[in-house]
Design an enzyme around this catalytic site. Structure first.
Site, mmCIF file in Angstrom:
data_model
loop_
_atom_site.group_PDB
_atom_site.id
_atom_site.type_symbol
_atom_site.label_atom_id
_atom_site.label_comp_id
_atom_site.label_asym_id
_atom_site.label_seq_id
_atom_site.Cartn_x
_atom_site.Cartn_y
_atom_site.Cartn_z
ATOM 1 C CB SER A 161 -0.922 0.011 1.219
ATOM 2 O OG SER A 161 -1.651 1.220 1.260
ATOM 3 C CG ASP A 162 1.116 5.687 -2.152
ATOM 4 O OD1 ASP A 162 2.315 5.810 -1.899
ATOM 5 O OD2 ASP A 162 0.378 6.621 -2.495
ATOM 6 C CE LYS A 163 3.973 8.629 4.279
ATOM 7 N NZ LYS A 163 3.154 9.839 4.559
ATOM 8 C CB THR B 81 -3.265 0.620 -2.917
ATOM 9 O OG1 THR B 81 -2.383 1.030 -1.877
ATOM 10 C CG2 THR B 81 -3.987 -0.643 -2.507
#
Length: 863
Positions: free
Chosen positions: A334-336, A581
């Site tokens: 996941s992107d932050k 993501t």
């Protein structure tokens, strides 16, 4: 100049390290005067050498795309059956078979045309025009005409047209979040690099073009997008099933042809064209019987209905196969920024120094801000001010914006009484230098900033002067951070409970990444990309040592697009199914490579174009629903696959065995076509079936699937061939023959037709669950209704003689009694088979664990 009059700059600059060499050396190597720019002659030569400043494009014709959908094992089998049908003049068979082929191809073309938009979206992000210095004067030109060595001017609101080294100008603030994932605009000074596709937020500077087109940071990202993409596991499974059925069909066809030719030539000594056509007809029957013609359509329709269900959950599916992939995903990268966090810079509780009230610090910081400015720090300060009306009590006299030298903003304001006030905010050290507080206060600021830095927080110092700058009061420190979304932690916990591990991947600093990961309970083993990935590493071939650290990491910081891509690729090569993501251009290559790339709400066009799943609601919570829906869909698809392979084996072996041993053709060609429709068309309602959601990721395990299918297929062959032998016994016994009304072999063909249509659907009740067929979840109403209607139609066809020769109602009743007995037998076979496989897997897991324990024990002894 060299002897032939060419400068050193005429050589390709692509391999030179222009990003890090001193700016004077870069100008010299590229043969350009920063005050005059390139000449028209130099530009023409370099355009021919390096090409335009644009992304390369490979065009695939529509015809070539369409032809791709008519290739592959199942497609070839369907085409072979259609050709044989046409050759024999069986146009009704040809139309039905060819119609299914076109339907499958149309579905795939529609999906592809929706999904392959990533490069087009990337191109939209490039600057259409640039201001370049040529022959001593600036002019606006098409950005595609820029070449290495050009001097360009960039200013507020413009898109950087190529990769640059900034050569002059005071300051520029550049937003490169979509490229690098950094959550704040980056302050640039001469000597720094500016990336193509990033946006200038403040300031004006001149830059030297060091890379154009595919050689830019942006271009390399586009190249990764173009080369990325994993073959769907559903496609691979269909190929394997198709190959399996082809192999069986070819062997059986060869055996049948050999036996038939031997009979015609050796036994009857009579061979002609009619006999050859008869054998071709047998092969046609076998081909039609062996091809799961509706399999691609069932897969597509099941996933399309899943996509419809997901759209109601605020997720748009752009690549149908990704739904099935999501069922097996065991790692979510996941992107932050904007995904796990709010992408909204927020002020924490102020650290008070001279101020007594936290809001007093915030008010002073707000007065040192420009409300109409879109600066994220100014916006965060304004948002933190509880009483915005307090600003109305002051009037701005003069405002000095932030610059990289002073590292602060300064405002001169007057209150309603006309009394003057100076307020400043900026880098804590810059504010300490301005205010000159006692050593104790300066040390407290230093310690506070260091502590905030360890936790990934940024800090803002605030000071105020009531005597026109003669003395300053250091009010306090404002911590700033991008807080986690309210639903992120809950979603992560839910996803982990489903057997999916979560790794955070961000372009932000390591300290920020660690703090966010700590707050979300992700673990703190965050690896900076520069430490993990060598600069010259091929992202398609990650070394084993690095792949090990990728598997063990909780997340990654300071990542570039090629790093994200390499992370996904390395995990896939280790056998993981990866969901990714993201929202920026920098995420596009990894999104396209991932088994299920997911563009989050507010993503750039490039990210949406590369993704298979596009979220329209903020955050990750919809991912949890997507996993559940995907696992239900996967359950439906595997149910259908086991059913179709088992039934296909039943039909194929019945045709061959009865032809070889009984010299009897159990089904006519039209019976097989009708049977395929009666068995397959209603089965498309399996897309609505009630399916249990598994606790762990599920994926295609072909040995297990084909083993269960083969055993159920073998049991079904015994069932069908047993009924055929009973039919022959009945026809040989006159009283029984009269009782059942089986007067000739055409009636026996109708018996076998009804057994295969009705038995096929009863077989589905067995294949749709791992447990007993009479236990929940029960069949959904659409599926159950479709089966009932199909059974009623098949019974009426056989009872009234529609298309097939009629048989008695007594015979139909006895066939059903026989089928219900066999339904129970097949149920026992399925449950026993599942338990046997589970026990074997359990024993194997225990043995592996024992071996690992022994190796670990020996390792300790040696050490």
């Amino acid at each position: 100049m060299s002897e032939n009059g060419n400068t050193e700059a005429d050589k390709s600059p692509v391999n030179d390290d222009f990003e890090t060499m001193p700016i004077e050396d870069a100008l010299k190597k590229l043969g350009v005067d920063p005050d005059a720019g390139l000449s028209a002659g130099q530009v023409d030569k370099r355009l021919r050498e390096y090409g335009p400043n644009a992304l390369p494009e490979t065009h695939v014709s529509l015809a070539a795309k369409i032809l791709r959908y008519f290739a592959g094992p199942i497609a070839f089998m369907i085409e072979a059956a259609a050709l044989v049908s046409a050759f024999l003049g069986r146009w009704d068979d040809f139309v039905i078979i060819f119609g299914l082929l076109v339907f499958n191809a149309s579905l795939e073309l529609w999906q592809d045309m929706k999904a392959s938009n990533a490069l087009a979206a990337l191109k939209k992000s490039l600057a259409p025009h640039a201001t370049a210095l040529r022959d001593g004067s600036f002019a606006t030109i098409d950005a595609a005409m820029l070449v290495p060595g050009d001097i360009v001017r960039i200013r507020l609101g413009e898109i950087v047209p190529a990769d640059l080294r900034l050569v002059s100008g005071d300051y520029a603030s550049i937003d490169q979040a979509a490229l690098t994932g950094e959550s704040l605009p980056v302050d640039k000074k001469p000597g720094d690099e500016a990336y193509s596709g990033s946006v200038v937020k403040q300031g004006e500077m001149r830059g030297l073009v060091i890379a154009t087109g595919a050689n830019t940071f942006f271009g390399r990202t586009a190249k990764l997008v173009a080369g990325a993409g994993a073959v769907s596991h559903a496609q691979r499974a269909m190929f394997q099933i198709g190959n399996f059925l082809i192999a069986v069909a070819v062997v059986l066809a060869l055996v049948m042809v050999a036996v038939q030719v031997w009979r015609d030539i050796v036994v009857t000594d009579n061979w002609g064209l009619a006999d050859a056509l008869d054998i071709l007809q047998f092969v046609l029957i076998l081909l039609v019987a062996s091809i799961p013609v509706a399999m691609p359509a069932v897969f597509s329709i099941t996933m399309a209905l899943g996509a419809l269900a997901l759209s109601k959950e605020k997720a748009i599916v752009s690549r149908l196969a990704s739904i099935e992939e999501m069922a097996g995903v065991d790692i979510l990268c996941s992107d932050k920024t904007g995904t796990l966090t709010k992408n909204l810079l927020t002020l924490g509780d102020p650290i008070l120094l001279d101020a007594k009230d936290p809001q007093d610090v915030v008010l002073a910081a707000a007065l040192a801000s420009e409300s109409e400015n879109s600066d994220v720090i100014d916006t965060a300060v304004m948002e933190a001010l509880k009483d915005t009306d307090a600003l109305d009590a002051y009037k701005m006299v003069k405002f000095t914006p932030f610059d990289p030298v002073s590292k602060r903003t300064l405002a001169s304001v007057t209150d309603k009484k006309g009394k003057g006030l100076l307020v400043a905010k900026g880098a804590p050290q810059a504010i300490v230098d301005l205010a000159k507080p006692p050593a104790e206060a300066a040390k407290m600021v230093e310690d506070s900033v260091a502590d905030l830095g360890k936790r990934g927080y940024r800090a803002l110092g605030v000071a105020r002067s009531r005597d026109n700058g003669k003395s300053w009061s250091l009010l306090g420190i404002l911590p700033m951070f991008d807080p986690p979304r309210d639903d992120s932690m809950e979603t992560i916990d839910k996803v982990r409970a489903k057997g999916v591990s979560v790794k955070m991947v961000t372009g932000d600093d390591t300290a920020i990444a660690r703090e966010t990961a700590r707050q979300l309970g992700l673990g703190t083993n965050i690896i900076p990309a520069a430490d993990a990935f060598p600069k010259d590493m091929d992202p398609d071939h990650v070394p084993g040592r690095i792949a090990d650290s990728i598997e063990k990491a909780d997340g990654f910081a300071r990542v570039f697009p090629e790093h994200k891509y390499a992370i996904v690729k390395a995990l896939q090569q280790r056998g993981h199914l990866v969901a990714m993501t993201g929202d920026g251009v920098n995420d596009a290559p990894a999104l396209k490579q991932a088994d299920c790339g997911t563009a989050v709400s507010g993503a750039t066009d490039a990210a949406r174009g590369a993704a298979a799943l596009i979220l329209t609601a903020p955050g990750l919570s919809v991912i949890d629903n997507a996993i559940d829906e995907a696992r239900r869909i996967f359950g439906r698809i595997t149910s259908y696959t086991i059913y179709r392979v088992a039934l296909t084996m039943d039909i194929m072996f019945l045709v061959v065995l009865s032809t070889i041993f009984l010299n009897f053709q159990p089904l006519t060609a039209i019976m097989i076509v009708i049977m395929s429709l009666l068995d397959d068309v209603p089965i498309m309602t399996i897309a609505y079936d009630n399916t249990a959601v598994t606790k762990n990721p599920i994926r295609w395990r072909m040995p297990r699937l084909l083993s269960v299918s083969a055993v159920l297929g073998f049991a079904s062959i015994v069932q069908s061939f047993g009924l055929l032998l009973i039919g022959f016994a009945v026809m040989a016994h006159e009283p029984a023959k009269q009782y059942f009304g089986l007067h000739d072999q055409s009636h026996l063909q109708t018996v076998m037709f009804l057994q295969l249509v009705a038995g096929g659907h009863l077989l589905l009740l067995v294949t749709r669950t791992h447990r007993w067929f009479f236990e929940p979840p029960f069949p959904a109403q659409p599926l159950f209704t479709a089966i009932l209607l199909t059974q009623a139609l098949a019974v009426l066809m056989c009872g009234f003689g529609w298309i097939v020769p009629a048989i008695s109602w007594t015979t139909i009743a006895w066939i059903w009694a026989y089928l219900i007995v066999w339904l129970c037998i097949l149920g026992i076979v399925r449950v026993a088979m599942e338990r046997l496989i589970d026990n074997r897997l359990e024993h194997r897991a225990r043995a592996t664990e024992l071996v690992n324990r022994n190796l670990h024990h020996h390792g300790h002894l040696h050490s």
